[in-house]
Scaffold this motif. Structure first.
Motif, PDB file in Angstrom:
ATOM      1  N   GLU A 144     -30.842  40.456  -1.013  1.00  0.00           N
ATOM      2  CA  GLU A 144     -29.448  41.030  -0.566  1.00  0.00           C
ATOM      3  C   GLU A 144     -29.511  41.055   0.899  1.00  0.00           C
ATOM      4  O   GLU A 144     -30.473  40.289   1.400  1.00  0.00           O
ATOM      5  N   ASN A 145     -28.782  41.864   1.631  1.00  0.00           N
ATOM      6  CA  ASN A 145     -28.956  41.967   3.110  1.00  0.00           C
ATOM      7  C   ASN A 145     -30.275  42.888   3.601  1.00  0.00           C
ATOM      8  O   ASN A 145     -30.934  43.197   2.485  1.00  0.00           O
ATOM      9  N   HIS A 170     -35.437  36.048   4.060  1.00  0.00           N
ATOM     10  CA  HIS A 170     -34.087  36.273   4.638  1.00  0.00           C
ATOM     11  C   HIS A 170     -33.919  34.765   5.387  1.00  0.00           C
ATOM     12  O   HIS A 170     -34.654  34.433   5.962  1.00  0.00           O
ATOM     13  N   SER A 174     -30.001  36.188  10.097  1.00  0.00           N
ATOM     14  CA  SER A 174     -29.222  37.272   9.309  1.00  0.00           C
ATOM     15  C   SER A 174     -29.964  38.492   9.726  1.00  0.00           C
ATOM     16  O   SER A 174     -30.932  38.679  10.176  1.00  0.00           O
ATOM     17  N   GLU A 176     -28.008  42.929   9.420  1.00  0.00           N
ATOM     18  CA  GLU A 176     -27.136  43.605   9.982  1.00  0.00           C
ATOM     19  C   GLU A 176     -27.430  44.164  11.477  1.00  0.00           C
ATOM     20  O   GLU A 176     -26.367  44.415  12.333  1.00  0.00           O
TER      21      GLU A 176
END
Length: 525
Positions: A144-145, A170, A174, A176
Motif C-alpha cells: 500500500e502507500n 515502492h 511515491s 505521502e
C-alpha cells in the motif's frame, strides 16, 4: 439501459458501505485465540521434511524450535518402522504430532499487493488468505502507500497482527511525505532513493522510466542496500527491454514484459495494430500474446545468448503466470471453485469487466485471444524452464486481486504453472522459498534469515498432511477431491494444516473459516 446500470450502482453503493470506502483498513490486533506461541521449546515430531533447498524429502525427523528460531533438525528413524524414543530430542514445552505429515519452509510471495479498499476494505482478508496457504512473507510492490505499509510492517514484525512479514518495495517517486515532486532526472532519482531508504523502504518497483533515470536509481538503490524489481511497461519497453534492464543492474524482472522484446527477429518494437491504444486494457493485454511467434525460436543461438547473459547478470525471473491465466481460459478462472466461499462480493465486482478497473478488461474476449495466450504460455514456459535448467533462479508469486486471481489461491496456481512449464515440484518449492529469500536478502548484503529449514534461521514453516510433491493441489485452501477406496466416496484432502511464523502456530483451517465468515458477512450486508 445506461440509466438502469447507473441506478444499480447507486443502489449497490447504498446497500454496501464498503463500495464507497476509499482507505484500506489496517489489520485488527491479533486476538489471544489467534496463534499459539512462541514457545520456549517447540518440537515438531516425526515430520517428513522438504527443506526448500531442492533436496529430496527426508523423515521422520523432529524439528526443535526455541522462541522464533530453528535450533535442530534430527532424523529419528526410517519409514514404516516405529521410532525409538531414546534417540529423540526432549524437553518440549509444546509438541506437534506431525507423524506422516510434510513440513516445508514458509512460502514467500515476491509480488504482493494488499489493497485497495474498493476490492477488499480490510487488510485482514488478504493477510489471512496468504497465511492460510502457508505464505509467511510477502514483498509488497507496493503493499500500500509508504506510511501505511511501514506501520503494518512493524506490527507484523512484532506479531501484533495475523499477517505475513512484509518486505516494503515502492514505486519511484511515491510517498505521502515526499516533497521532491515527479522523478524525471537521474539526480531526482538519486534524491528519492535516499529519502525512501530513510523511511524504511527496502526496494524499488519500476514501471516506466528513461534509461538514464533507471540506471541512476538502480545504482543508488544498491549503494543503499535496497533491491530492485521492474514491471517493464509497454511504454517503457521500446527503450529498455529485459536484456537492457539486466545490463543496467536490475535484480528481478516481474511478469513477462521485455523478455520477448529481447528476442524479436524481424522487428525492434512490437508492430501494434493501427487502432491500438494502450489505455484500452483489452488492446494492451490481448496484443501481448500475439508476440509468441515473432521471436527467435527455442534452441536458437539468440535464445541461448539471452539466457547466458541473464545468468551473467544473476538476473532473477518472477513470472507471475497466474496473474494472466484467465487470458488463456477465461471461463475456468471465472468459475474457479474457491470463488463462491472465499471471494468477497466487492472483489468480484472489481473483477467484472469494465473500462475503469485495472485488469477487468474482458469486454469481448474471443477464442482468437485465448488461442494466442495459450501459444504465448507455451513459449514463455519453455524459456523459464530453459533458464532454470541453465542455473537461473525463477521465483513464485501471485500479483493477486486482479483478473479473477485471488490471494493465496493464485500463489498455488503459480506453483502448478511452473510444474506445467517443466519444473519438478522440488524446484517449484525451492523457487518459492530459498530463491525468493535470496532475492530479498542479497541486495541487503546479508545471508538469508528464512527460506530453508536450517538451524539458526527463523521458524517460518508450513505443515500439511498430504504430500505436495505428489500433488501440489493439496496446498489449495479448498484441498483436493480424491476417491476414498474404503467408502467409495470422493472426499477432500489437504489444505495447509498449520502455518508457523516466528515460532507462532496458526491453525490454517481456522484462518480459512475466518475468511469464509468475512465473505458471508459481506454477502449478507
Amino acid at each position: 439501459m445506461k440509466y438502469f446500470y447507473a441506478f444499480c450502482i447507486v443502489l449497490l453503493t447504498a446497500m454496501q458501505g464498503s463500495y464507497s470506502q476509499s482507505k484500506l483498513n489496517p489489520a485488527p490486533d491479533r486476538r489471544p485465540d489467534e496463534g499459539e506461541g512462541p514457545f520456549e521449546r517447540l518440537i515438531i515430531r516425526g515430520a517428513i521434511v522438504i527443506d526448500g533447498s531442492g533436496a529430496p524429502p527426508a523423515g521422520p525427523a523432529d524439528i526443535v524450535i526455541e522462541g522464533n528460531k530453528i535450533v535442530e533438525i534430527r532424523q529419528v528413524g526410517v519409514p514404516n518402522v516405529p521410532i525409538e524414543d531414546s534417540g529423540r530430542p526432549q524437553g518440549a514445552t509444546k509438541e506437534i504430532d506431525a507423524n506422516g505429515a510434510y513440513v516445508m519452509p514458509g512460502l514467500i510471495n515476491l509480488h504482493a499487493h494488499v489493497g485497495g479498499a474498493a476490492k477488499s476494505p480490510n487488510a485482514e482478508y488478504p493477510y489471512k488468505l496468504w497465511m492460510a496457504h502457508g505464505i509467511t512473507t510477502i514483498r509488497g510492490v507496493p503493499a500500500e502507500n509508504v506510511g501505511w505499509t511501514q506501520s503494518e510492517k512493524k506490527r507484523s514484525a512484532a506479531n501484533e497482527i495475523v499477517a505475513p512479514r512484509i518486505i516494503a518495495f515502492h514505486t519511484m517517486g511515491s510517498g505521502e511525505d515526499w516533497k521532491g515532486g515527479p522523478v524525471y532526472t537521474p539526480a531526482k532519482a538519486q534524491e528519492w532513493v535516499k529519502w525512501a531508504e530513510a523511511q524504511g523502504v527496502e526496494g524499488i518497483k519500476f514501471f516506466n522510466h528513461d534509461p538514464d533515470v533507471l540506471k541512476a536509481a538502480i545504482d543508488a538503490a544498491h549503494e543503499n542496500g535496497m533491491g530492485t524489481v521492474a514491471h517493464i511497461s509497454q511504454p517503457m519497453v521500446a527503450q529498455t527491454n529485459a536484456l537492457d534492464a539486466a545490463r543496467l543492474g536490475l535484480d528481478v524482472l516481474t511478469h513477462y514484459y521485455g523478455i520477448f522484446e529481447s528476442l524479436y527477429k524481424d522487428e525492434d518494437i512490437q508492430h501494434w495494430p493501427a487502432e491500438f491504444n494502450y489505455n484500452d486494457e483489452q488492446h494492451r493485454f490481448s496484443q501481448v500474446a500475439y508476440q509468441w511467434n515473432k521471436i527467435h525460436p527455442r534452441g536458437s543461438k539468440q535464445w541461448q545468448a539471452l539466457i547466458d547473459e541473464f545468468l551473467e547478470h544473476d538476473f532473477i525471473l518472477d513470472p507471475t503466470m497466474t496473474a494472466y491465466l484467465a487470458g488463456r481460459d477465461l471461463m475456468r478462472e471465472r468459475n474457479a471453485e474457491w470463488h463462491s466461499e472465499y471471494t468477497l462480493p466487492t472483489l468480484w465486482d472489481f473483477y467484472t469487466p469494465n473500462r475503469e478497473n485495472h485488469g477487468s478488461y474482458f469486454y469481448n474476449w474471443t477464442s482468437w485471444d485465448e488461442t494466442a495466450w495459450r501459444n504465448f504460455y507455451k513459449v514463455w514456459m519453455s524459456f523459464l524452464n530453459d533458464y532454470k535448467n541453465a542455473g537461473g533462479r525463477v521465483t513464485v508469486s501471485d500479483d493477486a486481486s486482479f483478473i479473477y486471481n485471488l490471494w493465496g489461491f493464485g500463489y498455488i496456481e503459480e506453483m502448478e504453472l511452473l510444474q506445467e512449464a517443466g519444473f519438478h515440484p522440488l524446484e517449484v518449492i525451492r523457487g518459492a522459498t530459498l530463491h525468493a529469500a535470496q532475492a530479498i536478502f542479497e541486495p541487503k548484503g546479508k545471508p538469508i534469515e528464512f527460506g530453508v529449514i536450517r538451524p539458526g534461521l527463523l521458524a517460518d514453516l508450513v505443515i500439511v498432511d498430504e504430500n505436495p510433491i505428489e500433488n501440489l493441489k493439496v496446498l489449495y485452501g479448498t484441498g483436493f477431491l480424491k476417491l476414498n477406496d474404503e467408502t467409495n466416496q470422493m472426499e477432500r484432502v489437504g489444505g495447509v494444516k498449520y502455518t508457523i511464523k516466528d515460532g507462532i502456530i496458526y491453525d490454517a483451517e481456522k484462518l480459512r473459516e475466518d475468511i469464509k465468515k468475512m465473505v458471508l458477512d459481506q454477502k449478507n450486508q
